[in-house]
Design an enzyme around this catalytic site. Structure first.
Site, mmCIF file in Angstrom:
data_model
loop_
_atom_site.group_PDB
_atom_site.id
_atom_site.type_symbol
_atom_site.label_atom_id
_atom_site.label_comp_id
_atom_site.label_asym_id
_atom_site.label_seq_id
_atom_site.Cartn_x
_atom_site.Cartn_y
_atom_site.Cartn_z
ATOM 1 N N ASP A 186 -75.621 -62.470 62.352
ATOM 2 C CA ASP A 186 -75.549 -63.916 62.583
ATOM 3 C C ASP A 186 -75.091 -64.595 61.295
ATOM 4 O OD1 ASP A 186 -77.037 -65.991 64.836
ATOM 5 O OD2 ASP A 186 -76.516 -66.809 62.871
ATOM 6 N N ILE A 187 -74.239 -65.597 61.443
ATOM 7 C CA ILE A 187 -73.682 -66.280 60.264
ATOM 8 C C ILE A 187 -74.747 -67.110 59.542
ATOM 9 C CG2 ILE A 187 -72.887 -68.429 61.380
ATOM 10 C CD1 ILE A 187 -70.182 -67.959 59.893
ATOM 11 N N ASN B 259 -81.149 -67.061 74.472
ATOM 12 C CA ASN B 259 -81.164 -68.471 74.851
ATOM 13 C C ASN B 259 -80.154 -68.679 75.983
ATOM 14 O OD1 ASN B 259 -83.020 -69.156 72.801
ATOM 15 N ND2 ASN B 259 -81.372 -69.234 71.295
ATOM 16 N N GLU C 91 -76.242 -72.414 72.249
ATOM 17 C CA GLU C 91 -75.162 -73.176 71.605
ATOM 18 C C GLU C 91 -73.803 -72.533 71.819
ATOM 19 O OE1 GLU C 91 -76.223 -73.845 67.551
ATOM 20 O OE2 GLU C 91 -77.894 -75.176 68.079
ATOM 21 N N VAL C 92 -73.762 -71.214 71.823
ATOM 22 C CA VAL C 92 -72.482 -70.524 72.014
ATOM 23 C C VAL C 92 -72.434 -69.975 73.442
ATOM 24 C CG1 VAL C 92 -71.017 -68.616 71.259
ATOM 25 C CG2 VAL C 92 -72.312 -69.935 69.571
ATOM 26 N N HIS D 235 -75.458 -63.698 74.426
ATOM 27 C CA HIS D 235 -75.786 -62.949 73.211
ATOM 28 C C HIS D 235 -77.283 -62.749 73.109
ATOM 29 C CE1 HIS D 235 -75.375 -67.250 72.283
ATOM 30 N NE2 HIS D 235 -76.388 -67.105 71.438
ATOM 31 N N HIS E 7 -80.167 -62.193 70.474
ATOM 32 C CA HIS E 7 -80.550 -62.240 69.057
ATOM 33 C C HIS E 7 -81.526 -61.091 68.797
ATOM 34 C CE1 HIS E 7 -79.271 -66.523 68.172
ATOM 35 N NE2 HIS E 7 -79.357 -66.602 69.489
HETATM 36 P P1 5GP Z 1 -77.550 -69.728 70.365
HETATM 37 O O1 5GP Z 1 -78.185 -71.010 69.887
HETATM 38 O O2 5GP Z 1 -76.328 -69.986 71.190
HETATM 39 O O3 5GP Z 1 -78.532 -68.815 71.025
HETATM 40 O O4 5GP Z 1 -77.134 -68.960 69.062
HETATM 41 C C1 5GP Z 1 -75.836 -68.961 68.549
HETATM 42 C C2 5GP Z 1 -75.874 -68.224 67.227
HETATM 43 O O5 5GP Z 1 -74.538 -67.917 66.860
HETATM 44 C C3 5GP Z 1 -76.490 -69.029 66.074
HETATM 45 O O6 5GP Z 1 -77.598 -68.314 65.534
HETATM 46 C C4 5GP Z 1 -75.335 -69.158 65.086
HETATM 47 O O7 5GP Z 1 -75.761 -69.068 63.733
HETATM 48 C C5 5GP Z 1 -74.412 -68.021 65.471
HETATM 49 N N1 5GP Z 1 -73.001 -68.257 65.238
HETATM 50 C C6 5GP Z 1 -72.280 -69.328 65.636
HETATM 51 N N2 5GP Z 1 -70.996 -69.201 65.271
HETATM 52 C C7 5GP Z 1 -70.908 -67.997 64.643
HETATM 53 C C8 5GP Z 1 -69.817 -67.291 64.039
HETATM 54 O O8 5GP Z 1 -68.661 -67.740 64.016
HETATM 55 N N3 5GP Z 1 -70.094 -66.086 63.478
HETATM 56 C C9 5GP Z 1 -71.361 -65.557 63.495
HETATM 57 N N4 5GP Z 1 -71.528 -64.360 62.912
HETATM 58 N N5 5GP Z 1 -72.405 -66.187 64.058
HETATM 59 C C10 5GP Z 1 -72.178 -67.396 64.618
#
Ligand code: 5GP
Ligand code: ZN
Length: 117
Positions: A30-31, A86, A94-95, A99, A101
Site C-alpha cells: 500500500d502506498i 472495504n 476508495e478504489v 482489494h 488489505h
Molecule cells: P480502500 O479505502 O479503497 O479500501 O483502500 C484503498 C487503498 O489503496 C488505500 O489504503 C490507499 O493508500 C491505496 N492506494 C491508493 N492508490 C494507490 C496507488 O496508486 N498505489 C498503491 N500502492 N496504493 C494505493
C-alpha cells in the site's frame, strides 16, 4: 478497465512494489501503509467490489484467501494478520477495484472497530 488505477498497476503502467503474483492475483505494498505490514492483494481481472462478484469469480476469491497468510508472513507479519475488504460507500471503499488489505507486523493490529457514538 482502462481508467482503473489498480488495473494500471497490474499492467505495469503505474509502478508498484510487487510482493506476489500468480495467474489470478497480484499483491503490492500500500502506498500509505497503516501498519508495518500493509499489502494490497487484488484480482488481476477487474472486479469493482465484493458487491460485483458472481459465481465465475469464486476461483479468484478463493485464491485471495488462500495466499494471504503466506504473503503476510513473508512481509513481516509472521504471527497472524488482519484481512480487510472495504466495499462500496458504506464500507468506505476508495478504489473501485476489489482489494484485500493484508495488515499486520510485529504487534497486534488493534481493536477491530470502534463503537459509533
Ligand atoms: P480502500 O479505502 O479503497 O479500501 O483502500 C484503498 C487503498 O489503496 C488505500 O489504503 C490507499 O493508500 C491505496 N492506494 C491508493 N492508490 C494507490 C496507488 O496508486 N498505489 C498503491 N500502492 N496504493 C494505493
Ligand atoms: Zn481495475
Amino acid at each position: 478497465m482502462s481508467d482503473c488505477i489498480f488495473c494500471k498497476i497490474v499492467a505495469g503502467e503505474i509502478p508498484s512494489k510487487k510482493v506476489f503474483e500468480d495467474d489470478l492475483v497480484y499483491a503490492f505494498h500500500d502506498i500509505h501503509p497503516l501498519r508495518p505490514t500493509h499489502i494490497l492483494l487484488i484480482p488481476k481481472r477487474h472486479i469493482t467490489s465484493l458487491a460485483h462478484v458472481g459465481v465465475e469469480d469464486e476461483p479468484v476469491l478463493g485464491r485471495m484467501l488462500a495466499v494471504a497468510h503466506e504473503i503476510a508472513a513473508k512481509n513481516g507479519s509472521v504471527d497472524g494478520f488482519r484481512a480487510i475488504i472495504n466495499t462500496g460507500r458504506i464500507g468506505g471503499q476508495e478504489v473501485p477495484h476489489l482489494h484485500l488489505h493484508i495488515v499486520g507486523g510485529g504487534q497486534p493490529v488493534g481493536p477491530m472497530l470502534t463503537k459509533v457514538q
